[in-house]
Design an enzyme around this catalytic site. Structure first.
Site, PDB file in Angstrom:
ATOM      1  N   LYS A   1      -1.880  -1.445  -3.355  1.00  0.00           N
ATOM      2  CA  LYS A   1      -2.131  -0.579  -3.707  1.00  0.00           C
ATOM      3  C   LYS A   1      -1.787   0.824  -4.013  1.00  0.00           C
ATOM      4  CE  LYS A   1      -6.006   1.611  -1.160  1.00  0.00           C
ATOM      5  NZ  LYS A   1      -6.826   2.515   0.199  1.00  0.00           N
TER       6      LYS A   1
ATOM      7  N   TYR B   1       0.582  -0.991   0.115  1.00  0.00           N
ATOM      8  CA  TYR B   1      -0.366   0.186  -0.236  1.00  0.00           C
ATOM      9  C   TYR B   1       0.484   1.118  -0.331  1.00  0.00           C
ATOM     10  CZ  TYR B   1      -3.235   3.037   1.650  1.00  0.00           C
ATOM     11  OH  TYR B   1      -4.569   4.583   1.856  1.00  0.00           O
TER      12      TYR B   1
END
Length: 297
Positions: A165, A137
């Site tokens: 992400k 992320y």
């Protein structure tokens, strides 16, 4: 490691009661509703789930509750990241024991490690839970450090680091990531407004906030693009664009929780230091919801 978390991953909010405790009952009901309305997988206790102001015990209990609620309907990715490698390892090992389908690992925040430190941090977590798929992320606006595409490419060679992400809002960076990694490595947009642009350079889908409200429409947009119906996908994107923007008019998840309350969901407010939106933002939010016919569940 081949894992399919689908097109739409919802970073689910954490409902709170009036006394500030976690409302596990509402969390389960909301998760079931979302699983029936476009969500393929949930990220539990990510940014949208207010992980910075939750205890690990609360998070572990929430992992269990959401897993139980959506069993057979959707997958669950546990937010287990930390700016302490030791803590991230311990939390991810506990989540693996609980039985989650994957873990989200945020770039360590505040201490601003160099790229070599980031590589070793994520490697340490991956090696500690080799059976569990990990999703990186990257959100430098919150962490203060950017995970560079070259570092992502090195990490992508690790068997259980299956995707990222990507929340920089920078299509150049996402393009570099796509160039440097195999097609099996899954890139998810971390911003709803960037979903369609990132699909064009090979992203798989979206880790979404807006899917609390328009999950089925996001599925429609992504599938239309993948079917070569680019104009249809663009039409959905442009229709939903005002919603994408208003949901980030102030710190997430303040607006989406307000939107869910407008729909009748008892998700409560945010925990301090996050606070309720100003009245003018509430009015703007209500206007956008009405225009999209989203004022009721």
């Amino acid at each position: 490691m081949v894992v399919d978390f689908g097109n739409v991953i919802t970073a689910i909010v954490t409902p709170f009661k009036e006394d500030g405790s976690v409302n596990y009952d509402v969390a389960q009901k909301l998760a079931v509703h979302l699983a029936e309305n476009g969500t393929d997988t949930f990220i539990v206790c990510g940014t949208t789930g207010e992980s910075p102001s939750m205890t690990w015990d609360e998070e572990y209990q929430l992992f269990k509750c959401i897993l139980q609620a959506v069993s057979g309907k959707a997958k669950v990715i546990a937010g287990c990241g930390s700016n302490s490698t030791k803590e991230a390892v311990a939390a991810t090992q506990e989540a693996a024991k609980i039985g989650v389908h994957g873990s989200l690992q945020v770039v360590p925040y505040y201490n601003k490690p160099p790229q070599s430190g980031l590589y070793r941090h994520f490697q340490a977590v991956a090696e500690a839970v080799p059976e569990l798929p990990l999703l990186l992320y990257n959100v430098p606006g919150r962490t203060g450090q950017n995970l560079q595409p070259q570092t992502v490419a090195r990490l992508a060679e690790t068997e259980n680091i299956i995707g990222i992400k990507e929340s920089t809002g920078n299509i150049d960076q996402a393009s570099e990531m796509r160039r440097f990694t195999s097609q099996e490595f899954q890139i998810y947009s971390g911003d709803d407004y960037m979903t369609l642009p990132l699909l064009s350079i090979g992203a798989k889908g979206i880790v979404s906030v807006a899917s609390h409200l328009v999950g089925l429409q996001l599925q429609q947009m992504i599938q239309a693009f993948k079917d070569g119906k680019v104009q249809a996908a663009r039409d959905v994107h442009l229709k939903l664009f005002p919603l994408f923007k208003i949901l980030f008019a102030t710190a997430n998840p303040i607006p989406v929780k307000a939107a869910l309350r407008l729909q009748g969901w008892d998700v409560g407010s945010t925990r301090l230091p996050l606070y309720e939106p100003e009245s003018d933002l509430n009015q703007q939010l209500e206007k956008v919801l009405k225009e999209l016919d989203l004022t009721k569940v």
